[in-house]
Design an enzyme around this catalytic site. Structure first.
Site, short mmCIF file in Angstrom:
data_model
loop_
_atom_site.label_atom_id
_atom_site.label_comp_id
_atom_site.label_asym_id
_atom_site.label_seq_id
_atom_site.Cartn_x
_atom_site.Cartn_y
_atom_site.Cartn_z
N CYS A 31 65.56 7.88 35.78
CA CYS A 31 64.57 8.71 36.43
C CYS A 31 63.38 8.76 35.64
O CYS A 31 62.19 9.40 36.11
CB CYS A 31 65.12 10.24 36.82
SG CYS A 31 66.60 9.96 37.99
N HIS A 73 59.98 15.76 37.36
CA HIS A 73 60.87 15.09 38.06
C HIS A 73 61.69 16.09 38.98
O HIS A 73 62.04 17.13 38.64
CB HIS A 73 61.77 14.40 37.01
CG HIS A 73 63.11 13.92 37.75
ND1 HIS A 73 62.70 12.97 38.83
CD2 HIS A 73 64.53 13.84 37.50
CE1 HIS A 73 64.11 12.43 39.32
NE2 HIS A 73 64.86 12.76 38.42
N ASN A 107 66.16 13.48 45.57
CA ASN A 107 65.92 12.66 44.10
C ASN A 107 65.84 11.32 44.41
O ASN A 107 66.69 10.73 44.53
CB ASN A 107 67.04 13.07 43.13
CG ASN A 107 66.99 12.58 41.67
OD1 ASN A 107 65.60 11.50 41.67
ND2 ASN A 107 67.72 12.82 41.01
O1 UT7 Z 1 67.69 12.68 38.24
C1 UT7 Z 1 68.26 12.61 37.01
C2 UT7 Z 1 69.84 12.92 37.08
N1 UT7 Z 1 70.43 13.96 37.83
C3 UT7 Z 1 70.30 15.32 37.78
O2 UT7 Z 1 69.32 15.87 37.52
C4 UT7 Z 1 71.27 16.07 38.27
C5 UT7 Z 1 71.78 17.27 37.47
N2 UT7 Z 1 72.64 18.00 37.87
C6 UT7 Z 1 72.38 18.64 39.05
O3 UT7 Z 1 71.66 18.96 39.80
C7 UT7 Z 1 73.72 19.78 39.34
O4 UT7 Z 1 74.55 19.61 38.15
C8 UT7 Z 1 74.53 19.22 40.67
C9 UT7 Z 1 73.76 19.59 41.92
C10 UT7 Z 1 74.74 17.74 40.58
C11 UT7 Z 1 75.79 20.14 40.70
O5 UT7 Z 1 75.59 21.36 40.88
P1 UT7 Z 1 76.30 22.39 39.80
O6 UT7 Z 1 75.92 23.74 40.29
O7 UT7 Z 1 76.28 21.85 38.42
O8 UT7 Z 1 77.69 22.27 40.25
P2 UT7 Z 1 79.04 21.58 39.79
O9 UT7 Z 1 79.15 20.31 39.67
O10 UT7 Z 1 79.25 22.58 38.52
O11 UT7 Z 1 79.99 21.99 40.70
C12 UT7 Z 1 80.50 23.19 41.36
C13 UT7 Z 1 81.30 23.37 42.59
C14 UT7 Z 1 82.46 22.18 42.03
O12 UT7 Z 1 83.65 22.86 42.79
P3 UT7 Z 1 84.76 23.54 42.19
O13 UT7 Z 1 85.22 22.64 41.03
O14 UT7 Z 1 84.01 24.65 41.41
O15 UT7 Z 1 85.74 23.87 43.09
C15 UT7 Z 1 82.17 21.04 42.79
O16 UT7 Z 1 83.25 20.12 43.53
O17 UT7 Z 1 80.68 22.74 43.42
C16 UT7 Z 1 81.45 21.57 44.32
N3 UT7 Z 1 80.57 20.72 44.83
C17 UT7 Z 1 80.25 20.66 45.96
N4 UT7 Z 1 80.16 21.66 47.15
C18 UT7 Z 1 79.76 21.40 48.33
C19 UT7 Z 1 79.93 19.46 44.20
N5 UT7 Z 1 78.92 18.84 45.15
C20 UT7 Z 1 79.20 19.64 46.33
C21 UT7 Z 1 78.71 19.38 47.73
N6 UT7 Z 1 79.07 20.34 48.57
N7 UT7 Z 1 77.88 18.50 48.05
#
Ligand code: UT7
Length: 330
Positions: free
Chosen positions: A115, A257, A287
């Site tokens: 990115c 970004h 993104n």
């Molecule tokens: O572009 C350069 C690289 N990319 C990024 O910059 C992305 C950076 N990361 C992020 O933006 C965030 O980490 C995410 C948006 C990807 C995820 O958000 P988070 O607050 O870090 O969530 P998490 O990965 O800690 O997941 C929390 C919960 C999980 O459930 P459990 O295990 O707590 O039951 C996930 O399974 O949210 C769940 N989850 C979802 N739930 C509903 C993950 N994706 C989804 C979804 N819908 N799409």
């Protein structure tokens, strides 16, 4: 010492026609509009059609940038494309863009920095211009991440859209107020396994097995990337300001970004920068990887938020890991 100064002559952008919103995502995977909005700030994304590849989006954005400038097609002497989703593994998407724009006898190449591709590509262009080796560099950030998305993985598939942005980095004339003042780019390859595409390269060439296991799609440990993102964009921006003897209050606009609204807000908070000085369009595009910064900058310029003479910072992070910031007077 540079022989010349470089500046941003203009910006242009393009997003494909098809728009997919959070309610469409609800039909695809176990997710909700509420989760996506609150965790990412996203609502809509644009998706390329089956016929559209990176160079198609790139050429639209490039044409818009060229038309917004006083630079003629014949005056462009280098093309650099930041992308990780080029038309082909080889030749470069830069060469595809050159062919489609009908530009002959100039170099063209791609930069792979996740990115951060656009920021890296601008920094390469700046060095070409400052050293006198180029006068007008067409720089494009483009990605078509939907072509390498795992549609069964709710952790990633809701995040990505397709888009392109372009700028022309030109030699600044005497008395020109516009100038790319400074830039910093970094990488940490020891964390390359946090965000990558496993198959399709020489490490794991394409096979029936790699296709069956979905290994040609994006793998991301979102949570670890998240923490790195705020830290690295903050560090590179702070260092850039410090070594140019500037303070946050001297900055008119930060164009970050667009990967997650919470990351953007976290960065603004660490910088003590009001969100009213941050360009955000993530709700409309998601993104788009290398596309986000030039897309957001172009929209902000066309809507007259960013004006000539404004002090701007562009900052990004991504796969590699890579990150970096650019300081410029637009
Ligand atoms: O572009 C350069 C690289 N990319 C990024 O910059 C992305 C950076 N990361 C992020 O933006 C965030 O980490 C995410 C948006 C990807 C995820 O958000 P988070 O607050 O870090 O969530 P998490 O990965 O800690 O997941 C929390 C919960 C999980 O459930 P459990 O295990 O707590 O039951 C996930 O399974 O949210 C769940 N989850 C979802 N739930 C509903 C993950 N994706 C989804 C979804 N819908 N799409």
């Amino acid at each position: 010492m540079p022989l010349y100064n470089a500046k941003f002559s203009s910006f242009g952008s393009f997003a494909p026609k098809k728009v997919v919103n959070n309610f469409d995502m609800e039909k695809l995977v176990e997710t909700s509009d509420e989760w996506i909005r609150t965790r990412t700030g996203m609502f809509e994304r644009h998706y390329a059609s089956a016929e559209e590849a990176a160079s198609d989006l790139a050429v639209h954005a490039a044409t818009n940038a060229i038309e917004a400038s006083s630079v003629k097609y014949k005056d462009i002497d280098l093309i650099i494309v930041g992308t990780v989703t080029g038309d082909h593994p080889f030749p470069s998407t830069g060469c595809m863009v050159q062919k489609k724009l009908g530009l002959k006898n100039i170099p063209a190449f791609d930069v792979s920095a996740g990115c951060t591709g656009f920021v890296y590509a601008v920094e390469v262009a700046r060095n070409f211009v400052e050293s006198g080796n180029a006068q007008n560099v067409l720089v494009i950030g483009v990605d078509v991440l939907t072509k390498i998305t795992n549609w069964n993985d709710r952790n990633t598939c809701v995040l990505f859209g397709d888009g392109a942005g372009a700028t022309i980095v030109s030699r600044a004339g005497k008395g020109d107020i516009s100038r790319i003042i400074d830039a910093l780019i970094f990488a940490d390859g020891s964390q390359s396994d946090l965000l990558y595409q496993a198959a399709g390269g020489s490490r794991m060439p394409a096979s029936h097995e790699t296709v069956d296991k979905n290994l040609h799609t994006v793998y991301m440990e979102g949570n670890k990337i998240y923490k790195n993102a705020i830290r690295s964009m903050f560090a590179s921006t702070e260092e850039l300001l410090r070594r140019n003897k500037l303070e946050v209050k001297d900055i008119d606009w930060v164009v970050p970004h667009q990967a997650n609204l919470r990351i953007i807000e976290g960065l603004a908070e660490k910088l003590h920068l009001p969100m009213s000085k941050v360009i955000v369009n993530i709700e409309k595009y998601g993104n788009t990887s290398s596309g986000t910064i030039p897309l957001a900058a172009d929209e902000a310029i066309r809507s007259k938020k960013i004006r000539r003479g404004d002090m701007i910072v562009l900052t990004s992070f991504g796969a590699g890991l890579t990150w970096g910031s650019i300081l410029a007077r637009y």
